[in-house]
Scaffold this active site. Structure first.
Site, PDB file in Angstrom:
ATOM      1  N   GLY A  74       0.855  -1.135  -0.028  1.00  0.00           N
ATOM      2  CA  GLY A  74      -0.124   0.030  -0.032  1.00  0.00           C
ATOM      3  C   GLY A  74       0.906   1.484  -0.016  1.00  0.00           C
ATOM      4  CB  SER A  75      -0.112   4.866   0.882  1.00  0.00           C
ATOM      5  OG  SER A  75      -0.558   4.654   2.165  1.00  0.00           O
TER       6      SER A  75
ATOM      7  N   GLY B 125       2.448   2.290   5.382  1.00  0.00           N
ATOM      8  CA  GLY B 125       3.503   1.176   5.513  1.00  0.00           C
ATOM      9  C   GLY B 125       4.513   1.657   6.552  1.00  0.00           C
TER      10      GLY B 125
ATOM     11  CD  GLU C 165       6.945  -6.018  -1.833  1.00  0.00           C
ATOM     12  OE1 GLU C 165       7.614  -4.948  -2.180  1.00  0.00           O
ATOM     13  OE2 GLU C 165       7.178  -6.923  -1.818  1.00  0.00           O
TER      14      GLU C 165
ATOM     15  CB  CYS D 265       3.154   0.579  -6.860  1.00  0.00           C
ATOM     16  SG  CYS D 265       2.972  -1.184  -7.642  1.00  0.00           S
TER      17      CYS D 265
HETATM   18  P1  NAD Z   1      -3.426   2.314   1.346  1.00  0.00           P
HETATM   19  O1  NAD Z   1      -2.180   2.401   2.077  1.00  0.00           O
HETATM   20  O2  NAD Z   1      -4.338   3.522   1.658  1.00  0.00           O
HETATM   21  O3  NAD Z   1      -4.250   1.194   1.824  1.00  0.00           O
HETATM   22  C1  NAD Z   1      -3.508  -0.181   1.683  1.00  0.00           C
HETATM   23  C2  NAD Z   1      -4.185  -0.989   2.656  1.00  0.00           C
HETATM   24  O4  NAD Z   1      -3.858  -0.700   4.139  1.00  0.00           O
HETATM   25  C3  NAD Z   1      -5.670  -1.094   2.857  1.00  0.00           C
HETATM   26  O5  NAD Z   1      -6.160  -2.283   3.206  1.00  0.00           O
HETATM   27  C4  NAD Z   1      -6.198  -0.122   3.988  1.00  0.00           C
HETATM   28  O6  NAD Z   1      -7.511  -0.193   4.419  1.00  0.00           O
HETATM   29  C5  NAD Z   1      -5.189  -0.457   5.029  1.00  0.00           C
HETATM   30  N1  NAD Z   1      -4.813   0.846   5.962  1.00  0.00           N
HETATM   31  C6  NAD Z   1      -4.949   2.200   5.888  1.00  0.00           C
HETATM   32  N2  NAD Z   1      -4.810   2.505   7.080  1.00  0.00           N
HETATM   33  C7  NAD Z   1      -4.160   1.679   7.754  1.00  0.00           C
HETATM   34  C8  NAD Z   1      -3.551   1.591   9.154  1.00  0.00           C
HETATM   35  N3  NAD Z   1      -3.368   2.621   9.825  1.00  0.00           N
HETATM   36  N4  NAD Z   1      -3.115   0.276   9.774  1.00  0.00           N
HETATM   37  C9  NAD Z   1      -3.277  -0.897   8.948  1.00  0.00           C
HETATM   38  N5  NAD Z   1      -3.917  -0.889   7.662  1.00  0.00           N
HETATM   39  C10 NAD Z   1      -4.234   0.323   7.266  1.00  0.00           C
HETATM   40  O7  NAD Z   1      -3.071   2.264  -0.058  1.00  0.00           O
HETATM   41  P2  NAD Z   1      -4.051   2.117  -1.522  1.00  0.00           P
HETATM   42  O8  NAD Z   1      -4.773   3.346  -1.869  1.00  0.00           O
HETATM   43  O9  NAD Z   1      -5.286   0.999  -1.202  1.00  0.00           O
HETATM   44  O10 NAD Z   1      -3.289   1.515  -2.532  1.00  0.00           O
HETATM   45  C11 NAD Z   1      -2.201   2.344  -3.286  1.00  0.00           C
HETATM   46  C12 NAD Z   1      -0.873   2.383  -2.691  1.00  0.00           C
HETATM   47  O11 NAD Z   1      -0.488   1.206  -2.771  1.00  0.00           O
HETATM   48  C13 NAD Z   1      -0.027   3.327  -3.608  1.00  0.00           C
HETATM   49  O12 NAD Z   1       0.801   3.951  -2.976  1.00  0.00           O
HETATM   50  C14 NAD Z   1       0.544   2.120  -4.337  1.00  0.00           C
HETATM   51  O13 NAD Z   1       2.101   2.594  -4.871  1.00  0.00           O
HETATM   52  C15 NAD Z   1       0.800   1.129  -3.379  1.00  0.00           C
HETATM   53  N6  NAD Z   1       1.129  -0.081  -4.211  1.00  0.00           N
HETATM   54  C16 NAD Z   1       2.540  -0.754  -3.886  1.00  0.00           C
HETATM   55  C17 NAD Z   1       2.785  -1.835  -4.577  1.00  0.00           C
HETATM   56  C18 NAD Z   1       4.225  -2.322  -4.340  1.00  0.00           C
HETATM   57  O14 NAD Z   1       4.174  -3.750  -4.815  1.00  0.00           O
HETATM   58  N7  NAD Z   1       4.959  -1.804  -4.193  1.00  0.00           N
HETATM   59  C19 NAD Z   1       1.740  -2.509  -5.476  1.00  0.00           C
HETATM   60  C20 NAD Z   1       0.450  -2.014  -5.523  1.00  0.00           C
HETATM   61  C21 NAD Z   1       0.278  -0.810  -4.669  1.00  0.00           C
END
Ligand code: NAD
Length: 527
Positions: A260-261, A265, A284, A318
């Site tokens: 995720g973001s 992370g 990641e 990403c």
């Molecule tokens: P996000 O970080 O908003 O959410 C990811 C997950 O984390 C979701 O399930 C969300 O509900 C959960 N989450 C949010 N806050 C949290 C907390 N405080 N504690 C625990 N869990 C929490 O990301 P998104 O908008 O769903 O996805 C897009 C992001 O993911 C972009 O930054 C993208 O670059 C990244 N991404 C990275 C890869 C990689 O392989 N490096 C692949 C795909 C997406």
């Protein structure tokens, strides 16, 4: 229909008319099944529904994908306890049996691939090819990770002997229960990757999909169940940040795998540092990915690859390219050709076969896009795009034009922050080394690409780009298109926490910890 070609992100030149014909029937079929209750799951049973929230499609907010349950702390605890209780039997199972079960998961995913692909199309607003590619990727990566277990003999390695009667083996062993926290943009492939990695290592899982991905999340868990994964080994809790946070902080969770973001992370990393002992956090994260177009480049390939990586999936990968550095001698020519190519990319409802650019995921993403377009116009030169499309019912989703921006000052926010929108900033350069220095000067380090026919330039890029995934001269994508067993997918710097990536040979060991076992044979004595 089994002889239809498999869609990957890179085989763009193949004839997919048979795939489209199949999708023409599958899309209405899956659409009819949408809108049901999506229950959380623990210990092989559905949990009572609670905290109901409605998930609608980014394609059209009148399409209800399902009604999901935001897991309460009690539900999260039930799921973690189920995973904890199932873990000892799962980890004691011989690793070859776990591999056999996971190989059956790949078969189940293959059996369900049309439903899964179409569900992702509705859930994320992916084009047909992106959606089907994602499911094929998930199938391949389960098989790849299973093959890794076999090739590495279950990660058990006999060592040298210090004495004839004494033998030593180094084994990798599970941590226990993994929280699997997934993003919205690859709800099938990335979730499957993280769950499979944890399971093959002998861990059990509590899986939290993105809040909008409850539908595919539940479909995946059902596929694992149908393949014979024992009850309690994969559990599901839906919900948003609060659910994710409560899950990650649960005392019986022994490791976290997150995609995720960067912001979330890093938060997870910081919180783990407060624990009594450090648990693994495999995170990641995002990217700010550059491509370099040199004077010697094949411009047709460069234009195609840059356009596909910047604007595919509406800039919500990403690995999406968000910066392009172009040699000054070809800058204006390149910009014109890129704008012309992007203008021919069909924007609209991804159910239609020709659509390349679908909707943004939600209103927050649209606000980010609008703000970026405003700043680009204020501080630079918007060469193309920037409008929301409202024609023909598109006003029920956030459909936007791809954007190309030049003349922004160095260090501008749009050069350094991940926007997750179809917006590309272009810079001209005189020396490749200077461009590489600027491209590297961000907190991210996920992917990068180059177009050149000069061996020395290629070498300087391969040695000098600070990113985990590099591509050169690809027309199918400047910075995108990784595939299991071919490209690994490792984020450097703020894009990843472990220095090891998914889709490759170093992924699985991250879900295990090392144990050295030295045994003097029973009845024998050390000399
Ligand atoms: P996000 O970080 O908003 O959410 C990811 C997950 O984390 C979701 O399930 C969300 O509900 C959960 N989450 C949010 N806050 C949290 C907390 N405080 N504690 C625990 N869990 C929490 O990301 P998104 O908008 O769903 O996805 C897009 C992001 O993911 C972009 O930054 C993208 O670059 C990244 N991404 C990275 C890869 C990689 O392989 N490096 C692949 C795909 C997406």
């Amino acid at each position: 229909m089994t002889d239809l070609p498999r869609v990957t992100y890179s085989n763009t030149q193949q004839d997919f008319s048979g795939v489209h014909a199949r999708l023409d029937t599958m899309i209405p079929h899956v659409e009819q099944m949408l809108g049901r209750q999506v229950s959380n799951r623990a210990g092989g049973a559905d949990l009572p529904d609670e905290g109901a929230y409605t998930v609608t499609s980014p394609i059209d907010d009148r399409i209800v994908l399902g009604v999901a349950s935001a897991a309460s702390p009690v539900t999260i605890d039930t799921a973690v306890v189920a995973a904890h209780d199932a873990q000892s039997a799962w980890s004691r199972m011989p690793w070859r049996e776990r591999v056999t079960i996971l190989e059956r998961v790949a078969i189940e995913l293959e059996r369900r691939k049309w439903e899964l692909g179409v569900a992702a199309l509705f859930e994320v607003g992916k084009s047909r090819m992106e959606a089907m590619g994602e499911v094929e990727e998930a199938i391949d990566l389960v098989r790849y990770y299973c093959a890794q277990m076999v090739e590495r003999e279950g990660f058990r390695a006999p060592q040298k002997r210090a004495f004839p009667v004494e033998s030593t083996e180094v084994v990798l062993r599970p941590h226990g229960v993994f929280a699997v926290i997934a993003p919205f943009n690859y709800p099938i492939a990335l979730s499957t990757s993280m769950i499979t990695g944890a399971l093959l290592g002998g861990n059990t899982v509590v899986f939290k999909p993105s809040p909008g991905a409850a539908l595919t999340g539940r479909m995946l868990v059902d596929a694992f169940d149908a393949a014979g994964v024992p009850a309690g080994v994969v559990n599901l809790v839906c919900g948003g940040a609060a659910t994710g946070r409560a899950l990650a902080n649960h005392p019986r969770v022994n490791g976290i795998v997150f995609t995720g973001s960067h912001q979330v992370g890093m938060l997870l990393m910081r919180e783990r540092a407060m624990d009594a002992h450090v648990k693994p956090v495999i995170a990641e994260m995002g990217g700010k990915n550059p491509a370099y177009v040199c004077a010697s480049a094949n411009l047709d390939d460069a234009v195609e690859g840059v356009a596909r990586s910047a604007y595919g999936l509406q800039g919500q990968k990403c690995s999406c390219e968000s910066r392009v550095f172009v040699h000054a001698s070809i800058f204006e020519d390149f910009i014109e050709r890129l704008a012309a190519r992007a203008a021919r990319m069909p924007i609209g409802d991804p159910r239609l076969r020709d659509t390349f650019i679908g909707p943004l995921i939600n209103a927050t993403a649209f606000q980010r896009y609008e703000e970026a377009v405003f700043e680009a116009g204020r501080d630079g030169n918007v060469r193309m795009g920037g409008q929301r499309l409202m024609r023909d019912g598109l006003d029920h989703g956030f459909y936007v034009e791809p954007v190309l921006v030049t003349d922004l000052p160095a260090g501008h926010r749009l050069h350094t922050e991940e926007l997750f929108a179809p917006l590309l900033t272009a810079h001209s350069f005189a020396k490749l080394d200077d461009a590489l220095t600027e491209g590297n000067a961000v907190n991210y380090g996920l992917t990068a690409g180059i177009y050149t026919s000069d061996e020395q330039e290629l070498e300087r890029f391969l040695e000098g780009a600070h990113a985990g995934v590099l591509y050169a001269n690809r027309a199918s994508g400047a910075t995108t298109g990784a595939w299991p067993g071919i490209q690994t997918f490792c984020g450097w710097k703020g894009s990843g926490t472990t220095g090891k990536g998914g889709l490759g040979p170093h992924y699985l060991p991250q879900f295990m910890r090392e144990q050295s076992r030295t045994v003097v044979a029973p009845g024998a004595r050390q000399a």
